[in-house]
Scaffold this active site. Structure first.
Site, PDB file in Angstrom:
ATOM      1  N   CYS A 179       0.868  -1.163   0.000  1.00 33.03           N
ATOM      2  CA  CYS A 179       0.000   0.000   0.000  1.00 33.03           C
ATOM      3  C   CYS A 179       0.907   1.216   0.000  1.00 33.03           C
ATOM      4  O   CYS A 179       2.017   1.160  -0.521  1.00 33.03           O
ATOM      5  CB  CYS A 179      -0.945  -0.029   1.199  1.00 33.03           C
ATOM      6  SG  CYS A 179      -0.108  -0.298   2.756  1.00 33.03           S
ATOM      7  N   HIS A 194      -6.706   9.574  12.986  1.00 36.35           N
ATOM      8  CA  HIS A 194      -7.199   8.260  12.560  1.00 36.35           C
ATOM      9  C   HIS A 194      -8.430   7.920  13.393  1.00 36.35           C
ATOM     10  O   HIS A 194      -8.360   7.790  14.609  1.00 36.35           O
ATOM     11  CB  HIS A 194      -6.113   7.208  12.762  1.00 36.35           C
ATOM     12  CG  HIS A 194      -6.393   5.914  12.071  1.00 36.35           C
ATOM     13  ND1 HIS A 194      -7.319   5.007  12.514  1.00 36.35           N
ATOM     14  CD2 HIS A 194      -5.851   5.377  10.944  1.00 36.35           C
ATOM     15  CE1 HIS A 194      -7.341   3.962  11.712  1.00 36.35           C
ATOM     16  NE2 HIS A 194      -6.461   4.157  10.748  1.00 36.35           N
TER      17      HIS A 194
END
Length: 697
Positions: free
Chosen positions: A31, A619
């Site tokens: 990723c 987050h």
């Protein structure tokens, strides 16, 4: 930990050794910051050795023999270095390609029927690698079509010179041997030895097999009859005492696709039954011994029967309900062409011309072709608008091949089958064109022609045909352009990746010590982040304004330390020092003034860079990326300036709980290692905007 990477080649080699060697790798993807290994045996990975490597920021083993290695912004280069190692090329491991990684990302937005998604992916991945040669061949066709339009050559003349026979061979090589190429790619898609799939299909295209075709064949046991409806010759041969239908499989794709699907089942069964030390010989041997006869006796004829039956049925329909026929042809072709079932209709077109003097299929078929080209034009316009270089190149070539060569395969295989939103919009264009042809009395032609701009004059009435294909083209183009060929989630993801690539290209001109923390911070939003470790948390108590850079609480709630967070990436400070907040509500705001470097399309994370170079990650929840944006209402876009208190997202905490994810909201400084200190103030209940972290440079 020293985060200054060593020689890329040496790092790749050491990572490969650390995970147990290439033979222990089942698959490898990456990723934005992490290498993601699926190992055969997770116990063989040397986590301590991997953690000690310069350039590795941390490792986290996961269930199911999965291992993630945090590398940071240069992960793509490390991935490429690993994939380029000779040991990887020679191993049995099969890390997925970039195309497969993107396909996995597209799978997040799968439709209601998984089998349909899998079917289209199978088609797409079987044809996508052929785009280059298909485009090349179709452009050769386009050039010859231009020359023929100006009367310089006659491609259908029986006395063509050797020069033009050779030119025909230049493009027919691709279309004739397309079944072998498709079999190779389809086998790779289903993880079968691709050369085995190609060999099975090639058996029906050898000179030995082809010598049996036709009434002039001198091979004993061959007999032929003529199909009166299609005007084609059908031959059979006695093989092992059984009757086998003989067919010309040049250009067929249904047969290799069906054959490989069955071969994959047989291949895996043989691998389980045959001892590993002799599989190299006996798995291909038994596969060929079984699949070549099955393909020749059953799968191949089934494809031809389906096409011939369709051709006969359409001939009857045109005689009894011509307006229905005019609508049905352009609506059927988008599904026949990908499977190769349209080839028998070409024989019917030629038969019509030779027996009754004209053909009634090619006119309505033109509506489908131009709807197809219109959809490609819509994609091209969008690729220009969104600065998608690769798609712009693909669409440009496919559109040129279509408009001037009348060839739809580059558009279909290169674009339309990859993005399932295109087909419904293209079908509307097909419907509009077909309705116009039917209402205005039909369209005929006296010659067999590729339906391109150059062949419009061969259709009669030319005005009717011109109106129909124009309407089909612009209907599909407008629908694709204004509704996009990507879903909103896919578009946001693609644009975010594009922006990240463009930003990375600009950053390449900056100094390395500035670029590295930016790349790490920017990457966090899409995958849950990465960064540097170590900080200095202190006891509860608000930091005094003016002493360093103050980070405000992005959400109201109870502030806890990262040690209390049930996530190894955050708890280990791999993602930098910071705090967790047990949210009282889902109102999430910016904790600092700065540039919003990234905003995950799923809404679960945001990366912000202050003017002082501090990289802040917000987050929301743990593993909430798996929710694919459900319950997250993002209010910002990457690249915009945000200020303390600006709304980033509204989150439905009940939805997060219902999905069985933690709602803990984390805020970390991902480039902690480049700062003097990051002080987290925990153990307090705060309101939105209250100071909770102080950063000193």
């Amino acid at each position: 930990m020293n985060t200054h990477a060593q020689s890329p080649d040496k790092l790749a080699e050491k990572i490969l050794r650390g995970v147990g060697g290439p033979e222990n790798i089942e698959s490898l993807t990456h990723c934005a910051t992490r290498l993601r290994f699926q190992l055969h045996d997770g116990g063989k990975a040397d986590q301590a050795a991997l953690d000690a490597l310069d350039g590795v920021m941390g490792t986290v083993p996961q269930s199911g023999d999965r291992l993630q290695i945090v590398v940071g912004g240069g992960v793509a280069n490390v991935y490429s270095d690993i994939m380029s190692l000779p040991a990887m090329r020679g191993s049995g491991a099969r890390p997925p390609s970039d195309a497969e990684v993107k396909a996995a990302m597209r799978a997040k937005s799968r439709g209601r029927f998984a089998w349909l998604d899998n079917f289209f992916e199978y088609l797409s991945d079987s044809f996508r690698p052929l785009m280059g040669v298909l485009l090349g061949a179709s452009l050769i066709i386009a050039i010859t079509s231009v020359l023929e339009a100006f009367g310089l050559i006659d491609t259908r003349a029986t006395d063509k010179s050797s020069t033009w026979v050779f030119v025909d061979a230049m493009w027919r090589s691709v279309l004739f041997f397309l079944p072998i190429m498709v079999a190779y790619n389809a086998s790779k898609k289903l993880r079968v030895d691709p050369w085995l799939g190609a060999a099975v299909m090639a058996a029906m295209m050898t000179p030995n097999y082809m010598s049996m075709l036709g009434s002039s064949s001198e091979v004993p046991g061959v007999s032929c009859t003529t199909n009166e409806t299609l005007g084609s010759e059908q031959c059979v041969a006695k093989v092992f005492g059984l009757t086998m239908q003989l067919n010309d499989y040049g250009g067929q794709v249904f047969v290799p696709l069906a054959m490989v699907a069955l071969l994959a089942l047989l291949y895996r069964g043989l691998q389980r039954l045959i001892p590993e030390n002799v599989q190299l010989v006996f798995v291909p041997f038994f596969s060929m011994l079984i699949m070549i006869p099955i393909t020749a006796f059953l799968i191949g004829p089934m494809g031809i029967w389906a096409g011939n039956g369709l051709g006969s049925g359409l001939a009857w329909l045109n005689s009894n309900a011509p307006i229905v026929f005019a609508i049905l042809i352009p609506m059927l072709y988008p599904f026949l062409v990908p499977l190769g079932l349209h080839w028998p209709l070409n024989a019917l077109m030629l038969q019509n011309i030779s027996t009754i003097g004209d053909d009634f299929i090619q006119g309505p078929m033109g509506a489908w072709n131009f709807a197809c080209f219109g959809a490609t034009a819509g994609v091209l316009l969008l690729s220009i608008r969104h600065r998608e270089k690769e798609m712009r190149q693909t669409a440009t070539g496919a559109l040129a091949a279509g408009l001037f060569g009348g060839v739809s395969e580059p558009s279909l295989y290169g674009i339309h089958l990859r993005f399932k939103r295109i087909y419904p919009r293209m079908l509307v264009g097909c419907l509009v064109g077909g309705v116009i042809v039917g209402l205005l009395g039909g369209v005929d032609t006296e010659v067999f022609a590729f339906t391109s701009l150059l062949t419009i004059p061969v259709f009669s009435p030319m005005v009717t045909y011109g109106i129909a294909i124009t309407a089909a083209f612009f209907t599909a183009m407008v629908l694709v352009y204004f509704s996009d060929y990507r879903s909103p989630e896919e578009r946001a993801q693609a644009n975010a990746e594009r922006d990240a690539d463009e930003r990375a290209a600009r950053d390449d001109s900056a100094a390395a010590d500035v670029r590295e923390p930016l790349a790490v911070g920017a990457a966090t939003a899409a995958v849950g982040g990465s960064g540097a470790s170590a900080g200095s948390p202190v006891a509860a108590g608000a930091p005094a304004p003016g002493e360093g850079i103050v980070l405000a609480a992005p959400v109201a709630g109870r502030v806890i330390g990262l040690d209390e967070v049930a996530d190894p990436f955050f708890a280990s400070r791999v993602l930098g020092e910071g705090v967790g907040i047990e949210p009282a509500n889902g109102h999430v705001v910016s904790p600092v003034d700065g540039e919003l470097v990234t905003a995950a399309v799923t809404g679960h994370s945001f990366g912000i860079r202050t003017k002082d170079g501090v990289q802040v990650l917000v987050h929301i929840g743990l593993d909430t990326v798996q929710m694919n944006g459900e319950g997250f209402d993002v209010r910002v876009e990457p690249g915009q300036q945000v200020f303390v208190g600006d709304l980033l997202a509204e989150v439905d905490l009940d939805a997060v709980h219902a999905a069985q994810h933690s709602t803990i909201t984390l805020m970390t400084v991902t480039n902690t290692a480049y700062l003097a200190s990051v002080e987290a103030h925990t153990g307090q209940d705060v309101t939105v905007g209250a100071p909770v972290v102080i950063v000193r440079r």
